[in-house]
Design a protein around this motif. Structure first.
Motif, short mmCIF file in Angstrom:
data_model
loop_
_atom_site.label_atom_id
_atom_site.label_comp_id
_atom_site.label_asym_id
_atom_site.label_seq_id
_atom_site.Cartn_x
_atom_site.Cartn_y
_atom_site.Cartn_z
N GLU A 3 0.84 -1.20 0.00
CA GLU A 3 0.00 0.00 0.00
C GLU A 3 0.87 1.24 0.00
N ASN A 4 0.46 2.25 -0.79
CA ASN A 4 1.17 3.52 -0.78
C ASN A 4 0.87 4.24 0.52
N LYS A 5 1.90 4.61 1.25
CA LYS A 5 1.67 5.31 2.51
C LYS A 5 2.92 6.06 2.95
N VAL A 6 2.71 6.99 3.86
CA VAL A 6 3.81 7.70 4.51
C VAL A 6 3.56 7.63 6.02
N ILE A 7 4.61 7.36 6.76
CA ILE A 7 4.53 7.35 8.23
C ILE A 7 5.31 8.56 8.72
N ILE A 8 4.63 9.46 9.40
CA ILE A 8 5.24 10.70 9.85
C ILE A 8 5.48 10.64 11.37
N PHE A 9 6.57 11.27 11.79
CA PHE A 9 6.98 11.23 13.20
C PHE A 9 7.17 12.66 13.74
N GLU A 10 6.88 12.80 15.00
CA GLU A 10 6.95 14.09 15.66
C GLU A 10 8.40 14.56 15.83
N LYS A 11 9.32 13.61 16.04
CA LYS A 11 10.71 13.97 16.33
C LYS A 11 11.65 13.36 15.31
N PRO A 12 12.87 13.90 15.21
CA PRO A 12 13.86 13.30 14.31
C PRO A 12 14.17 11.87 14.73
N GLY A 13 14.69 11.08 13.77
CA GLY A 13 15.07 9.71 14.08
C GLY A 13 13.90 8.79 14.32
N PHE A 14 12.72 9.16 13.80
CA PHE A 14 11.52 8.32 13.89
C PHE A 14 11.08 8.11 15.34
N GLN A 15 11.15 9.18 16.09
CA GLN A 15 10.77 9.14 17.50
C GLN A 15 9.52 9.99 17.75
N GLY A 16 8.95 9.83 18.93
CA GLY A 16 7.78 10.62 19.32
C GLY A 16 6.50 10.09 18.71
N LEU A 17 5.48 10.94 18.71
CA LEU A 17 4.19 10.56 18.13
C LEU A 17 4.34 10.25 16.65
N SER A 18 3.52 9.32 16.15
CA SER A 18 3.58 8.97 14.74
C SER A 18 2.17 8.83 14.17
N LEU A 19 2.08 8.94 12.86
CA LEU A 19 0.80 8.84 12.18
C LEU A 19 1.04 8.27 10.79
N GLU A 20 0.17 7.38 10.35
CA GLU A 20 0.26 6.78 9.02
C GLU A 20 -0.81 7.37 8.11
N LEU A 21 -0.38 7.86 6.95
CA LEU A 21 -1.30 8.42 5.96
C LEU A 21 -1.29 7.56 4.71
N THR A 22 -2.47 7.31 4.15
CA THR A 22 -2.57 6.54 2.91
C THR A 22 -3.21 7.36 1.79
N ASP A 23 -3.63 8.58 2.10
CA ASP A 23 -4.13 9.46 1.05
C ASP A 23 -3.75 10.89 1.37
N SER A 24 -3.88 11.77 0.39
CA SER A 24 -3.46 13.17 0.54
C SER A 24 -4.25 13.88 1.63
N LYS A 25 -3.59 14.83 2.29
CA LYS A 25 -4.22 15.66 3.32
C LYS A 25 -3.97 17.12 2.99
N SER A 26 -5.05 17.85 2.66
CA SER A 26 -4.91 19.26 2.29
C SER A 26 -4.71 20.16 3.51
N ASP A 27 -4.99 19.65 4.70
CA ASP A 27 -4.81 20.43 5.93
C ASP A 27 -4.45 19.46 7.05
N MET A 28 -3.20 19.51 7.49
CA MET A 28 -2.73 18.57 8.50
C MET A 28 -3.36 18.82 9.87
N ARG A 29 -4.08 19.94 10.02
CA ARG A 29 -4.75 20.20 11.30
C ARG A 29 -5.86 19.19 11.56
#
Length: 337
Positions: A3-29
């Protein structure tokens, strides 16, 4: 399926809170992650990270891979998945605005000023794929992206200061391979029997005796597997295919073999065969035991389903196997005086 996806992390080095997205987000809020991304992992198709909502402002392009830190100073307010088919990319550039003057079709990474467009590309039409382009060097942080179907009548309309000089197609995500070995179409190529060992026991007495020299021996054999691909294969060099051979070639084989596409497309697995030796020799008998191994070579067609970005296609290969794990005994009793 990958599956096409991106996993985003709050801190450098893949640390802190994380979230997985599988579709575009026009507003990250709306997912509570605006201006909070410090590292990310991309699986599959590329993603574009924008500083502003609604895919506006400065942006960076992230292809498949892991990014322990990002160069957009955490200010990411929207993210777009590049969903276009990125295979067979092509883009047409013109030496003047509004698609006029000399033109050239580019299908791979290029520096336009070294070709017929010595002043760069002033306008262009994206025929297929998605392209990363800059008005200066390859490593420019101000790269822009143009996607299949887009027509740009002048470079400044995508916030470039000068005509396009350097460009390259964005890479698609790694494909997923499903391998179907067609065992029902297996053909025997050759068969050979060889002697591994000869064991002799002599009982000159009038009584049955135990063969005490040994009660068994281990013989090392191998299964060799080679994959042959067609000349027109699209399977990438370095791709690894998992072949489930359990119980098909030998009951002694109990794992999956991986074959890598490239200069070496073969692998072997060593197995140990324990042979039980008869423990009794009749009276007045010379016992001869031959340990024999049968080597059989097979040819089996293989169907490979390649899936990338929800598009499937099928290719075929040939699997050649040599199975040398069939170890048997032959016994001969000879009377002696």
């Amino acid at each position: 399926m990958t599956e096409n996806k991106v996993i985003i992390f709050e801190k450098p080095g893949f640390q802190g809170l994380s979230l997985e997205l599988t579709d575009s987000k026009s507003d990250m809020r709306v997912v509570d992650f605006q201006d909070a991304i410090s590292s990310l992992r991309v699986i599959g198709q590329p993603w574009v990270a924008y500083e502003d909502t609604l895919f506006g402002g400065n942006y960076r392009i992230y292809e498949e891979g892991s990014y322990s830190s990002i160069d957009i100073d955490n200010k990411i307010s929207s993210m777009k998945l590049i969903s276009a088919n990125l295979e067979n990319p092509a883009i047409k550039f013109f030496e003047k605005p509004d698609y006029s003057g000399m033109s050239v079709v580019v299908k791979e990474e290029a520096i336009l000023k070294y070709g017929i467009l010595t002043n760069g590309g002033f306008s262009w039409q994206v025929l297929s794929g998605a392209w990363r382009m800059t008005d200066d060097s390859e490593d420019s942080p101000n790269a822009k992206v143009s996607i299949a179907g887009e027509q740009v009548s002048l470079y400044s309309k995508i916030a470039l200061k000068k005509p396009v000089i350097y460009l390259r197609p964005l890479n698609p995500g790694k494909p997923n391979y499903t391998v179907n070995i067609q065992w029902d179409k297996k053909k025997v190529l050759s068969e050979r029997v060889s002697q591994l060992d000869e064991l002799i026991a002599m009982n000159k007495s009038n009584f049955v005796q135990k063969f005490t020299h040994t009660t068994g021996r281990d013989y090392t054999s191998s299964i060799e597997v080679q994959m042959s691909f067609g000349n027109e294969t699209t399977i990438e060099v370095g791709a690894t295919l998992s072949l489930k051979l359990v119980g098909e070639l030998s009951t002694k084989l109990s794992h999956t073999i991986s074959v890598q596409r490239g200069t070496t497309e073969s692998t072997s697995s060593t197995v140990s065969t324990k042979v039980s030796i008869p423990v009794q020799v009749p009276a007045k008998t010379k016992l001869k035991i031959n340990v024999m191994r049968k080597d059989v070579s097979y040819s089996i067609p293989v169907e490979i389903v390649i899936e990338r970005n929800k598009v499937k296609k099928t290719e075929y290969a040939t699997l050649t196997c040599r199975d040398g794990t069939d170890v048997t005994l032959s016994r001969h009793d000879e009377p002696i005086s």
